[in-house]
Structures are given as structure tokens and as C-alpha cells.
Design a protein around this motif. Structure first.
Motif, mmCIF file in Angstrom:
data_model
loop_
_atom_site.group_PDB
_atom_site.id
_atom_site.type_symbol
_atom_site.label_atom_id
_atom_site.label_comp_id
_atom_site.label_asym_id
_atom_site.label_seq_id
_atom_site.Cartn_x
_atom_site.Cartn_y
_atom_site.Cartn_z
ATOM 1 N N SER A 166 0.905 -1.347 0.031
ATOM 2 C CA SER A 166 -0.001 0.114 0.149
ATOM 3 C C SER A 166 0.838 1.221 -0.016
ATOM 4 O O SER A 166 2.236 1.217 0.528
ATOM 5 C CB SER A 166 -0.943 -0.010 1.372
ATOM 6 N N HIS A 167 0.330 2.408 -0.588
ATOM 7 C CA HIS A 167 0.965 3.544 -0.426
ATOM 8 C C HIS A 167 0.399 4.820 -0.254
ATOM 9 O O HIS A 167 -0.870 4.727 -0.674
ATOM 10 C CB HIS A 167 2.203 3.514 -1.631
ATOM 11 N N ILE A 168 0.947 5.755 -0.057
ATOM 12 C CA ILE A 168 0.230 7.287 -0.067
ATOM 13 C C ILE A 168 1.062 8.087 -0.991
ATOM 14 O O ILE A 168 2.486 8.127 -0.541
ATOM 15 C CB ILE A 168 0.311 7.841 1.276
ATOM 16 N N LEU A 169 0.598 8.503 -1.758
ATOM 17 C CA LEU A 169 1.252 9.462 -2.913
ATOM 18 C C LEU A 169 0.912 11.053 -2.595
ATOM 19 O O LEU A 169 -0.161 11.350 -2.722
ATOM 20 C CB LEU A 169 0.700 9.002 -4.104
ATOM 21 N N CYS A 170 2.166 11.668 -2.601
ATOM 22 C CA CYS A 170 2.092 13.182 -2.492
ATOM 23 C C CYS A 170 2.552 13.775 -3.805
ATOM 24 O O CYS A 170 3.905 13.609 -3.983
ATOM 25 C CB CYS A 170 2.656 13.948 -1.408
ATOM 26 N N ALA A 171 1.764 13.862 -4.841
ATOM 27 C CA ALA A 171 2.412 14.059 -6.168
ATOM 28 C C ALA A 171 2.939 15.315 -6.328
ATOM 29 O O ALA A 171 2.636 16.418 -5.840
ATOM 30 C CB ALA A 171 1.215 13.965 -7.286
ATOM 31 N N CYS A 172 3.724 15.315 -7.515
ATOM 32 C CA CYS A 172 4.515 16.620 -7.798
ATOM 33 C C CYS A 172 5.532 16.251 -9.151
ATOM 34 O O CYS A 172 5.685 15.161 -9.318
ATOM 35 C CB CYS A 172 5.301 17.014 -6.505
ATOM 36 N N ASP A 173 5.991 17.119 -9.624
ATOM 37 C CA ASP A 173 6.977 17.050 -10.670
ATOM 38 C C ASP A 173 8.435 17.254 -9.958
ATOM 39 O O ASP A 173 8.929 18.339 -9.403
ATOM 40 C CB ASP A 173 6.821 18.208 -11.753
ATOM 41 N N PRO A 174 8.935 16.109 -9.795
ATOM 42 C CA PRO A 174 10.344 16.450 -9.178
ATOM 43 C C PRO A 174 11.384 17.226 -9.727
ATOM 44 O O PRO A 174 12.244 17.917 -9.194
ATOM 45 C CB PRO A 174 10.904 15.092 -9.289
ATOM 46 N N ARG A 175 11.147 17.713 -11.064
ATOM 47 C CA ARG A 175 11.924 18.701 -11.743
ATOM 48 C C ARG A 175 11.677 20.117 -11.236
ATOM 49 O O ARG A 175 12.653 20.925 -11.285
ATOM 50 C CB ARG A 175 11.934 18.435 -13.284
#
Length: 264
Positions: A119-128
Motif C-alpha cells: 500500500s502507499h500514499i502519494l504526494c504527487a509533484c513534478d520532481p524537476r
């Protein structure tokens, strides 16, 4: 790199240009503070290439480049070396006894791929994007601190995830090697069952908080299943030994300066 510090490489009267060695050195690893190691590896590789091409020419072989992929062919030198090794090397067939001996040495090496229930929790972003990445990391860090290792609270926290898996409390199901991005898989491999990643994990998708729910280790595969793989490995090893011995024989009959075939 100061090329003048390195001697010319000459193989039976044929000089290998320093520029060629410098270009080849880009394909070889070495400690950052020891570029000379990459140079010596490159000089060795080109010396071996010269020995093989000289022998191919001495035998009167003609190049017949193969198509390696649509529109991509071997170079003439590659074709000559292949033709030479095909002619010069004789590899004895791998015996059934040899295969069974290799298998019996450690059957545990031959396993099916493991499965991880994750399972996971994602805090989305553009790493660039530095600013976006920083904000997402701060959010992930706060979520992780709130969990404080509480696996039972993971499902509730997962509802704040930016991944569609939030609808199933962050559950991704069973994953195997190669099913996720490398950074995610590397983190999963370090976790104990029931464990949560001690810090957010960055991937191309953003920051992940990962929980390993369960692990199903790979099973030892039966002999008949892995036999072809063992045969292939033994054939490859035999070919490597034969080609190494062949090159060493060529080197003994040649005059080489500026390079060594000793292991680096």
C-alpha cells in the motif's frame, strides 16, 4: 586527462592512436580520482581488438555484417571478429552431468520472483520543479509523522493520497520485480512485513509513503524448469574461457607495448 602521460600502444607494429583510446575510455568505469584506470582498461580492450583483427586478416577472413536490428548492421570489424571466433573456438557441448552438478550446488539460487503486497500514499509533484517538490515532500513528511509507525492508521491517511488507490485505502495489490519504478521497488525490498518506509521515497510521480503488508518469497523452481537457464550459463562461461585463452595465445605470439592484458 594529459594524453602525453601515457605511452603509445603498439600491437605488432600497429599503433593505436591516443585519441581512439581516449574515446574508448568513456565506456569504462574508474574512480573519479583515478582516470588512468579507465585509460588502461580502454588500452587493453583496443589491444585485444587489434590482436583479433590482425589474426582475422592473417587468416584471410572476409567481413559479412549481420543485421542486428532493423536497419542496424554490424561494423566490418565486428563482423570480422565474430567470424574469427566462430572459426577458432570449439566449445564442447554441455553435459547433463555438468548441468545437474551446477544445479545441485545450490538449488536455492533458482527461484520464482517474489511478490509483495503493498500500500502507499502519494504526494504527487513534478520532481524537476524544486518548489513543487519541496512542498510535496513537506506534506509527505507531515503525513508520515502523523502516522508515527502506526500501520493501523495507514488506511485512513491513505485517503489523502493523490493516487487513485486512495479509494482502496492505498492498496496497490500484489507487485513483483519490475512492476513499479526502480526507486519504489528498491524501498519495498528494504521493508519488513508490516513496515512503513522511514522517510518519504521520491520517484518520477512524487513522494511515496510505502507500507509492505506481506511478502510471498519466490519458490525454488524444479530442475526441468531451470535446466535451459543453467545450460545457457554454462555455455556462456565456457565461451568466455575459450575466448580468453585464445586471446592469451595471440598475445604470446605478438609484440605489445604500452598496454597489458593482465586483469585491471
Amino acid at each position: 586527462m594529459n594524453l602525453a602521460l601515457f605511452p603509445d600502444v603498439v600491437v605488432s607494429g600497429e599503433t593505436i592512436p591516443s585519441a581512439a583510446i581516449a574515446a574508448e575510455a568513456q565506456n569504462h568505469t574508474a574512480p573519479r580520482d583515478k582516470p588512468g584506470i579507465a585509460w588502461r582498461k580502454a588500452a587493453q580492450a583496443l589491444t585485444i581488438r587489434a590482436l583479433l583483427l590482425q589474426e582475422a586478416n592473417a587468416r584471410g577472413l572476409k567481413p559479412d555484417p549481420l543485421e542486428l536490428a532493423p536497419g542496424r548492421f554490424e561494423t566490418e570489424d565486428e563482423a570480422l571478429i565474430r567470424a574469427l571466433l566462430d572459426e577458432a573456438l570449439t566449445i564442447a557441448p554441455v553435459t547433463e552431468d555438468a548441468v545437474r552438478t551446477e544445479w545441485a550446488r545450490d538449488p536455492d539460487r533458482y527461484r520464482s520472483a517474489p511478490l509483495w503486497d503493498v500500500s502507499h500514499i502519494l504526494c504527487a509533484c513534478d520532481p524537476r520543479d524544486e518548489a513543487e517538490r519541496g512542498l510535496a515532500e513537506a506534506r509527505a513528511t507531515a503525513l508520515l509523522a502523523r502516522l508515527d509507525g502506526d500501520a493501523k492508521g495507514f488506511a485512513a491517511a491513505a485517503r489523502e493520497s493523490d493516487c487513485g488507490s486512495k479509494a482502496s485505502d492505498g492498496h496497490l495489490g500484489q507487485l513483483g520485480p519490475g512492476d513499479t519504478v526502480p526507486e519504489f521497488e528498491a524501498a519495498v525490498r528494504t521493508l519488513p512485513e508490516g513496515g512503513i518506509s522511514p522517510a518519504p521515497v521520491l520517484s518520477r510521480h512524487g513522494w511515496h509513503i510505502i507500507r509492505l503488508n506481506a511478502t510471498a518469497p519466490g519458490q525454488v523452481l524444479p530442475y526441468d524448469t531451470v535446466r535451459p537457464k543453467i545450460v545457457q550459463a554454462l555455455e556462456k562461461a565456457a565461451w568466455a574461457r575459450a575466448s580468453r585463452d585464445f586471446v592469451e595465445g595471440l598475445a604470446q605470439g605478438a609484440q605489445i607495448s604500452g598496454a597489458s592484458l593482465a586483469p585491471i
